[in-house]
Write a protein that holds these residues in place. Structure first.
Motif, PDB file in Angstrom:
ATOM      1  N   GLU A  42       9.996  -1.832   2.173  1.00  0.00           N
ATOM      2  CA  GLU A  42       8.798  -1.665   1.347  1.00  0.00           C
ATOM      3  C   GLU A  42       7.841  -0.658   1.976  1.00  0.00           C
ATOM      4  N   LEU A  43       7.771  -0.675   3.313  1.00  0.00           N
ATOM      5  CA  LEU A  43       6.858   0.236   3.994  1.00  0.00           C
ATOM      6  C   LEU A  43       7.213   1.683   3.671  1.00  0.00           C
ATOM      7  N   HIS A  44       8.530   1.962   3.701  1.00  0.00           N
ATOM      8  CA  HIS A  44       8.968   3.328   3.413  1.00  0.00           C
ATOM      9  C   HIS A  44       8.695   3.703   1.973  1.00  0.00           C
ATOM     10  N   GLU A  45       8.922   2.743   1.073  1.00  0.00           N
ATOM     11  CA  GLU A  45       8.688   3.021  -0.337  1.00  0.00           C
ATOM     12  C   GLU A  45       7.209   3.319  -0.586  1.00  0.00           C
ATOM     13  N   ALA A  46       6.365   2.545   0.072  1.00  0.00           N
ATOM     14  CA  ALA A  46       4.923   2.768  -0.072  1.00  0.00           C
ATOM     15  C   ALA A  46       4.561   4.155   0.443  1.00  0.00           C
ATOM     16  N   GLY A  47       5.135   4.521   1.599  1.00  0.00           N
ATOM     17  CA  GLY A  47       4.867   5.836   2.166  1.00  0.00           C
ATOM     18  C   GLY A  47       5.327   6.941   1.228  1.00  0.00           C
ATOM     19  N   HIS A  48       6.465   6.689   0.584  1.00  0.00           N
ATOM     20  CA  HIS A  48       7.022   7.660  -0.341  1.00  0.00           C
ATOM     21  C   HIS A  48       6.074   7.887  -1.517  1.00  0.00           C
ATOM     22  N   MET A  49       5.546   6.763  -2.030  1.00  0.00           N
ATOM     23  CA  MET A  49       4.631   6.836  -3.172  1.00  0.00           C
ATOM     24  C   MET A  49       3.382   7.607  -2.801  1.00  0.00           C
ATOM     25  N   ASP A  50       2.921   7.437  -1.571  1.00  0.00           N
ATOM     26  CA  ASP A  50       1.715   8.135  -1.131  1.00  0.00           C
ATOM     27  C   ASP A  50       2.006   9.601  -0.846  1.00  0.00           C
TER      28      ASP A  50
ATOM     29  N   THR B 180       9.096  13.183   5.094  1.00  0.00           N
ATOM     30  CA  THR B 180      10.071  12.418   5.867  1.00  0.00           C
ATOM     31  C   THR B 180       9.616  12.248   7.314  1.00  0.00           C
ATOM     32  N   PHE B 181       9.189  13.392   7.896  1.00  0.00           N
ATOM     33  CA  PHE B 181       8.761  13.355   9.284  1.00  0.00           C
ATOM     34  C   PHE B 181       7.553  12.443   9.463  1.00  0.00           C
ATOM     35  N   ARG B 182       6.622  12.575   8.553  1.00  0.00           N
ATOM     36  CA  ARG B 182       5.385  11.806   8.563  1.00  0.00           C
ATOM     37  C   ARG B 182       5.726  10.288   8.502  1.00  0.00           C
ATOM     38  N   ARG B 183       6.676   9.931   7.615  1.00  0.00           N
ATOM     39  CA  ARG B 183       7.050   8.522   7.480  1.00  0.00           C
ATOM     40  C   ARG B 183       7.710   8.014   8.754  1.00  0.00           C
ATOM     41  N   PHE B 184       8.545   8.898   9.354  1.00  0.00           N
ATOM     42  CA  PHE B 184       9.183   8.518  10.604  1.00  0.00           C
ATOM     43  C   PHE B 184       8.137   8.265  11.681  1.00  0.00           C
TER      44      PHE B 184
END
Lengths: 311, 272
Positions: free
Chosen positions: A206-214, A218-222
């Motif tokens: 879910e954390l990644h999905e939320a990051g994706h929506m925002d 990719t690097f930023r999410r990592f």
């Protein structure tokens, strides 16, 4: 492999069934435990305590050698011993570089294995092979790779135009330590990769999905999701890797025996020579004790800092 | 764009992990003439199996392999016999020993081997066990025990206590309940632990180096290390062949238990 030991606080279900009294159960527990307890006490806890005691004596290897208490004088000798400091420096360079490079390489591999790539299962199997191999065979195998005449490394580098003569990797004063470090990285990658991969799989999707929506890259999410989530795992495995690496013996003994000219003489090779080649049991034990203190100090600084940053 | 780069990186990793292994295999299949040539090639020009035959006849490889086998089998059997009752007690009753065992596993990681091996050598010497296989076996059992204990108690915990109690209520008696109900469920875990003990002992080099000074009792890792002498490249073929053969038992057993080892590692490191 002893990472499993981290799970200390699982409450053991205290079971008192069948109306049995606590005393009876305690005696039964003790009877069941005794066979395992005795060998560990006699052959490892006892010797360990005796080893710490030996550090304060002038014990020699002879069967009938007279041992006397010498207080801290071994520690004084150790601090004044140039060979020890040389070995200590090499040990730190080795342990820090292997641990750091191993971590980076394993993190990269774990990230790849966590993706849905083809051949992923084959790569996973391959990544585990070094874990199963006898360390002696790993050392011998890499000696074949590094062999000055019959080795493949010189041949490949010459074909690629990177070298114009055969290099004796493990006997070269400046190349031996880097060459050995590469073997260290290769050897320790499986455990580190497996642990990091497990850590990655536990990062909530879910954390990644939320990051994706925002709209995070990719690097930023990592950087802001994966890494912070992974931090406890990273601290655990790098600490263990560091301890394992600084106490390394067999691999380097097989590769170089500490040579050339002591350029790869890790602290434990130094201690082994002092004890079993020259017979200075007391002095070698002193080195062991000094090492425990140094390693515990370094670990507590590292873990303490990581914990502060996490908060 | 990302996918191709990822595959490129994965291939690079696989090359790094695999090339020493490929080279070991290639060396094992080469003739001594080819080994002496100045331009080594990846693929042997005339692949032969003579190195494997040589490995069997030279340097007492067979003798030391048998000694390694004896020590490893005895180590795993003894480890199970000693650890199983304790693991049962650890899993079923609350006790101080649980924490001590865990503590000891951690402590034994931090303490350098030199602190234990010197006094241990003195103990074995006073028992006249230096240069004997039982001496090495004792050392191996001692050092496999804590982790084996930890593995086993996890498997005991996984067997529901209710099953055991139900069987006891049905009039089976407690010991019979354990033998009939718990033992079959525990068997895979016991096998995994025994294989783990076998691999640890079979691969072990350092303690063998200190305990077995006499070449007549050397285990396989010791003999392999002494294999390369002054004879140079001609002997590298048989050495590579012997190394490959020495790896097979560990590799096969590891393949069997790797899932369990991996899940153990994960459980500990991740849920910490």
């Amino acid at each position: 492999m002893t990472l499993t030991a981290e799970r200390t606080h699982r409450p053991a279900a205290g079971h008192r069934g069948g109306g049995r009294g606590g005393g009876w159960q305690r005696r039964e527990t003790l009877m069941l435990m005794l066979p395992a307890l005795v060998p560990v006490l006699v052959f490892s806890v006892g010797p360990l305590l005796y080893g710490i005691f030996l550090a304060f004596t002038d014990a020699r290897s002879g069967r009938n050698a007279v041992t006397s208490f010498v207080g801290l004088s071994n520690f004084g000798d150790l601090l004044a011993d140039g060979d020890f400091w040389a070995s200590f420096r090499i040990g730190l360079v080795w342990a820090v570089s292997v641990t750091v490079l191993q971590f980076l390489a394993s993190l990269g591999l774990a990230l790849l294995l966590n993706e849905n790539l083809r051949f992923r299962s084959f790569a996973r199997v391959l990544a585990l092979v070094p874990w199963a191999m006898p360390p002696v065979v790993i050392g011998l195998m890499w000696r074949l790779v590094y062999h000055p005449n019959a080795g493949i490394l010189n041949s490949v580098l010459q074909d690629a135009g990177l070298l114009d003569h055969n290099v004796d990797w493990l006997n070269d004063f400046s190349l031996a330590l880097p060459a050995v470090i590469v073997v260290g990285i290769w050897t320790g990658m499986p455990q580190t990769t497996v642990v990091l991969l497990a850590g990655l799989q536990n990062v909530p999707k879910e954390l990644h999905e939320a990051g994706h929506m925002d709209g995070a890259s990719t690097f930023r999410r990592f950087w802001s999701i994966t890494l912070p989530q992974l931090r406890p795992v990273i601290v655990t495995i790098t600490s263990l890797d560091f301890v394992w690496n600084i106490n390394q013996f067999g691999l380097v003994y097989v590769l170089t025996q500490g040579g050339p000219g002591g350029q790869t003489r890790l602290p434990m090779l130094f201690a082994y020579e002092e004890a079993f080649r020259y017979g200075f049991f007391g002095y070698a034990a002193t080195l062991g004790v000094a090492f425990v203190i140094v390693v515990l100090a370094l670990l507590s600084i590292y873990i303490g800092r990581q914990m502060r940053e996490a908060n | 764009m990302r996918r191709p780069l990822q595959y490129l990186a994965l291939v690079a990793y696989m090359v790094f992990l695999a090339f020493p292994l490929v080279w070991l295999l290639s060396t094992a299949l080469k003739t001594s003439q080819e080994m002496a040539s100045l331009t080594p090639t990846w693929i042997p020009r005339h692949p032969v199996l003579t190195n494997f035959a040589d490995a069997f006849t030279e340097q007492d490889i067979v003798g030391s392999a048998l000694r390694s086998l004896v020590v490893a089998v005895a180590t795993s059997a003894l480890t199970i016999v000693l650890a199983l009752p304790a693991a049962y007690a650890m899993a079923r009753y609350r006790s101080l020993v649980n924490r001590l065992a865990v503590g000891w596993v951690l402590v034994s990681q931090v303490f350098p081997f030199i602190l234990i091996i010197i006094p241990l050598f003195m103990v074995l010497r006073s028992l006249d066990l230096v240069n004997t296989l039982p001496g090495l076996m004792i050392v191996h059992v001692t050092f496999v025990l804590p982790f084996a204990l930890w593995m086993l108690q996890g498997y005991v915990r996984a067997v529901p206590r209710e099953l055991e109690e139900a069987a006891a209520v049905d009039g089976a008696g407690r010991v019979r309940a354990i033998v009939r109900v718990v033992a079959p469920l525990l068997a895979p875990g016991v096998v995994a632990t025994a294989l783990f003990a076998f691999i640890s002992s079979w691969n072990e080099f350092l303690f063998a180096l200190v305990v077995l000074k006499d070449p007549g009792v050397a285990t396989l890792p010791l003999t392999l290390v002494k294999f390369t002498g002054a004879e140079g490249v001609v002997r590298l073929g048989p050495l590579a062949a012997a190394s490959l053969l020495a790896t097979i038992p560990s590799l096969v057993f590891f393949a069997i238990i790797q899932r369990r080892l991996r899940s153990g590692l994960m459980a500990g490191a991740v849920k910490g």
